[in-house]
Design a protein around this motif. Sequence first.
Motif, PDB file in Angstrom:
ATOM      1  N   THR A  56      41.759  51.994  44.153  1.00 17.36           N
ATOM      2  CA  THR A  56      40.329  51.750  43.935  1.00 17.36           C
ATOM      3  C   THR A  56      40.034  51.522  42.457  1.00 17.36           C
ATOM      4  OG1 THR A  56      39.885  53.181  45.807  1.00 17.36           O
ATOM      5  CG2 THR A  56      38.023  52.684  44.382  1.00 17.36           C
ATOM      6  N   LEU A 114      42.003  50.274  40.136  1.00 18.16           N
ATOM      7  CA  LEU A 114      42.439  48.927  39.740  1.00 18.16           C
ATOM      8  C   LEU A 114      41.508  47.868  40.329  1.00 18.16           C
ATOM      9  CD1 LEU A 114      44.453  47.077  38.321  1.00 18.16           C
ATOM     10  CD2 LEU A 114      45.850  47.106  40.395  1.00 18.16           C
ATOM     11  N   SER A 115      41.124  48.057  41.585  1.00 17.43           N
ATOM     12  CA  SER A 115      40.261  47.085  42.256  1.00 17.43           C
ATOM     13  C   SER A 115      38.918  46.979  41.516  1.00 17.43           C
ATOM     14  CB  SER A 115      40.062  47.511  43.713  1.00 17.43           C
ATOM     15  OG  SER A 115      39.443  46.489  44.458  1.00 17.43           O
ATOM     16  N   LEU A 142      39.391  45.126  38.229  1.00 18.18           N
ATOM     17  CA  LEU A 142      39.556  43.676  38.404  1.00 18.18           C
ATOM     18  C   LEU A 142      38.218  43.016  38.741  1.00 18.18           C
ATOM     19  CD1 LEU A 142      42.948  43.712  40.354  1.00 18.18           C
ATOM     20  CD2 LEU A 142      42.587  42.993  37.984  1.00 18.18           C
ATOM     21  N   ASP A 143      37.402  43.702  39.541  1.00 12.05           N
ATOM     22  CA  ASP A 143      36.061  43.176  39.844  1.00 12.05           C
ATOM     23  C   ASP A 143      35.281  42.967  38.546  1.00 12.05           C
ATOM     24  OD1 ASP A 143      36.568  43.262  42.510  1.00 12.05           O
ATOM     25  OD2 ASP A 143      35.276  44.978  42.951  1.00 12.05           O
ATOM     26  N   ILE A 157      37.125  40.194  36.171  1.00 12.37           N
ATOM     27  CA  ILE A 157      37.204  38.835  36.733  1.00 12.37           C
ATOM     28  C   ILE A 157      35.842  38.360  37.239  1.00 12.37           C
ATOM     29  CG2 ILE A 157      38.242  37.406  38.549  1.00 12.37           C
ATOM     30  CD1 ILE A 157      40.731  39.225  38.321  1.00 12.37           C
ATOM     31  N   ALA A 158      35.236  39.151  38.157  1.00 16.51           N
ATOM     32  CA  ALA A 158      33.984  38.678  38.769  1.00 16.51           C
ATOM     33  C   ALA A 158      32.841  38.733  37.762  1.00 16.51           C
ATOM     34  CB  ALA A 158      33.660  39.521  40.000  1.00 16.51           C
ATOM     35  N   SER A 170      40.305  32.748  42.319  1.00 15.99           N
ATOM     36  CA  SER A 170      39.314  33.563  41.608  1.00 15.99           C
ATOM     37  C   SER A 170      39.721  33.820  40.164  1.00 15.99           C
ATOM     38  CB  SER A 170      39.173  34.913  42.308  1.00 15.99           C
ATOM     39  OG  SER A 170      40.333  35.700  42.046  1.00 15.99           O
ATOM     40  N   LEU A 194      42.674  35.627  39.650  1.00 16.58           N
ATOM     41  CA  LEU A 194      43.573  36.788  39.709  1.00 16.58           C
ATOM     42  C   LEU A 194      44.944  36.314  40.178  1.00 16.58           C
ATOM     43  CD1 LEU A 194      44.289  39.767  39.594  1.00 16.58           C
ATOM     44  CD2 LEU A 194      43.221  40.076  41.836  1.00 16.58           C
TER      45      LEU A 194
END
Lengths: 381, 381
Positions: B61, B63-64, B67-68, B71-72, B101, B103
């Motif tokens: 979670t 790392l996720s 990355l959000d 990146i996002a 995206s 990634l």
Amino acid sequence: MKFIHTSDWHLGRQLHGESLIEQQRLALSQISQLAVEHQVDALIIAGDIYDRAIPPASAVTLLSDFLDEIIAEHHIPVVLTAGNHDSADRLGFAAKQMTGSGLHIMGNLTAELTPIRLQGKTADAWFYPISYAEPSVVRHLLEDDSISSHEQAMAALLEQASNHDSQGLAKVVIAHCFLDGSSESESERPLSIGGADRISPELFAPFDYAALGHLHGPQYRGEAHVRYSGSPLKYSFSEANQRKSITLVELQPQQPANITLLPITAARDVRIIQGSLQQLLDDAKDDPHAEDYLMVRLSDTHALLDPMGKLRSRYPNVLHLERTGLMAQQADREIGRERIKKGELEMFSDFFAQVAGAPLTDAQQQHLHGLLDELHQGEDA
Amino acid sequence: MKFIHTSDWHLGRQLHGESLIEQQRLALSQISQLAVEHQVDALIIAGDIYDRAIPPASAVTLLSDFLDEIIAEHHIPVVLTAGNHDSADRLGFAAKQMTGSGLHIMGNLTAELTPIRLQGKTADAWFYPISYAEPSVVRHLLEDDSISSHEQAMAALLEQASNHDSQGLAKVVIAHCFLDGSSESESERPLSIGGADRISPELFAPFDYAALGHLHGPQYRGEAHVRYSGSPLKYSFSEANQRKSITLVELQPQQPANITLLPITAARDVRIIQGSLQQLLDDAKDDPHAEDYLMVRLSDTHALLDPMGKLRSRYPNVLHLERTGLMAQQADREIGRERIKKGELEMFSDFFAQVAGAPLTDAQQQHLHGLLDELHQGEDA
């Protein structure tokens, strides 16, 4: 909008200790072919993607390869949600970075649903993916203390889907739950004990289609568009008589959903066979599916020498053996010294016949009788 | 092209049984801020993303979420590779669905490298991500039986990167390996036993930059652009004196890479402190970092009652205690009955003084002496 609804893949699952990964690979390959053949606009997988929170690496690779094929190669968008067997945290990793590719993974529930609009060749449709919704989690997320049951939790989530303005387009709910009155299989893990997980099918009726997961037998409740696709493979012998399939759904404006079940044929079926050992061994010669996963019910009422070994020489994937004949006989059996003595004599006779290939002679029988008497006199002393 | 090079995050790692997830969250937040502040064109993470093949869900979670954000939210592309601690299968799940995206996850090695062209504000550059490359795996993938060492495996892979036509753009290799002559830390897991994992730094020199992972101390070998960023946090007390950082790299055509180390400040440092128990307890009052993770070396030469308990009342995160004073004394100590007897007397005196808060009186000392003599006479009998 034409899509395939499937669920409960349970990738990485074992059947009585046997890995099913190759069977799952073959089933996924059929699903991929059917998706292409029917030119579907989307593939929906309604939870229990994996069999457990931490699936084996082979299951992760299998799913990854499948998604590469269906999305990167065939350009079919996929929506998948977490079921009660999945770890929503793990499944949802980097989900935001995938949506642009057409892969929509719904891991953890969020306070607000994420409606997804997918393009259809005739018309678009809105999909409302809902991962398995534990009431306590929904209560916390929505900050609503009145939510205590599965039904209340689902009602609160569905309200969002109802209120969402689809601008006249069809609405499809994806959920993982237990509808009241549904048929269970042994391979499902109950969502809660004592029936508290039951949800009224009426909650889903207002939507154009409800793509449900959790139950492994294909079925609908209430209306035909409130439906479980069932698992693509049989995951317990209780499913031996189920016909496994994926569900092809076509939505046309102002019309009921057009529903077709597309059969999935397992390379190895899961079956129950019964009869006497000799009869089953004879039957095996003409059985083109002798490699199926089998539960064998033996009707023989006498003792048998290594029946599992003998069966497996002909049916290599016998996973479970029941001595139904013996069990029935035992239920009748009176307990008494004479009866037991007779039992011993019979048992040894059977044993001898199997090992020696010929029955006891009269002389041998008499000798055995005497021997048993002697032994039992010793007991009385 | 301006990018950040980091590696060896080891998300989910523990330090002497203490979870570091909150420290890691804070470090990642600094990395995100630095990436935005320096307006980098990319973030490179050279392996050992997680600490183990199956990381805890909290690490996934973390790392996720990172990355959000990067990146996002900040639109900074990320390239990450699997290190020897990662499960390449698991890390590589659905990687193809993420590249659009920005990634780029490199899980399992493939026979052909996947060069990635990233946009730079001044000029683009090519990145060649290479996950941890076990020689036997490379031998099999490239079907080249002459590959038996780490050096041969890396040379074969780098040949592809060399041969790739970058159309004059800069070439950056990302790898996870052990360069000959590098400095190790205790928190690294050796790639092989006996030095067979050593690779010559010259292999990487022809590239514009080599973003390496595996070693936890920042360092370069041979040329300044063949470099380990090191881990962003200290993962063992052997790293207490390392200055942790991420590496900011700027590539300009026809010029050597411009390299800057951007420090990462841990909320709780990993330190070694030494002195007598009393002195350290006194020091704690003026120590603004008393909550750091500490290894304590006590110089006291006498027995101490519950020194860990006392230390933790002031320094809550003492993780390891060494009695260096006692160890030094013990090294000197002759073994002999008289010596041991004296030892017991001294030890009990120390113990008494600490429990009672006052030393033994003369009478008590004499009584104790008599008691010890009596005990040892019993032994001789």
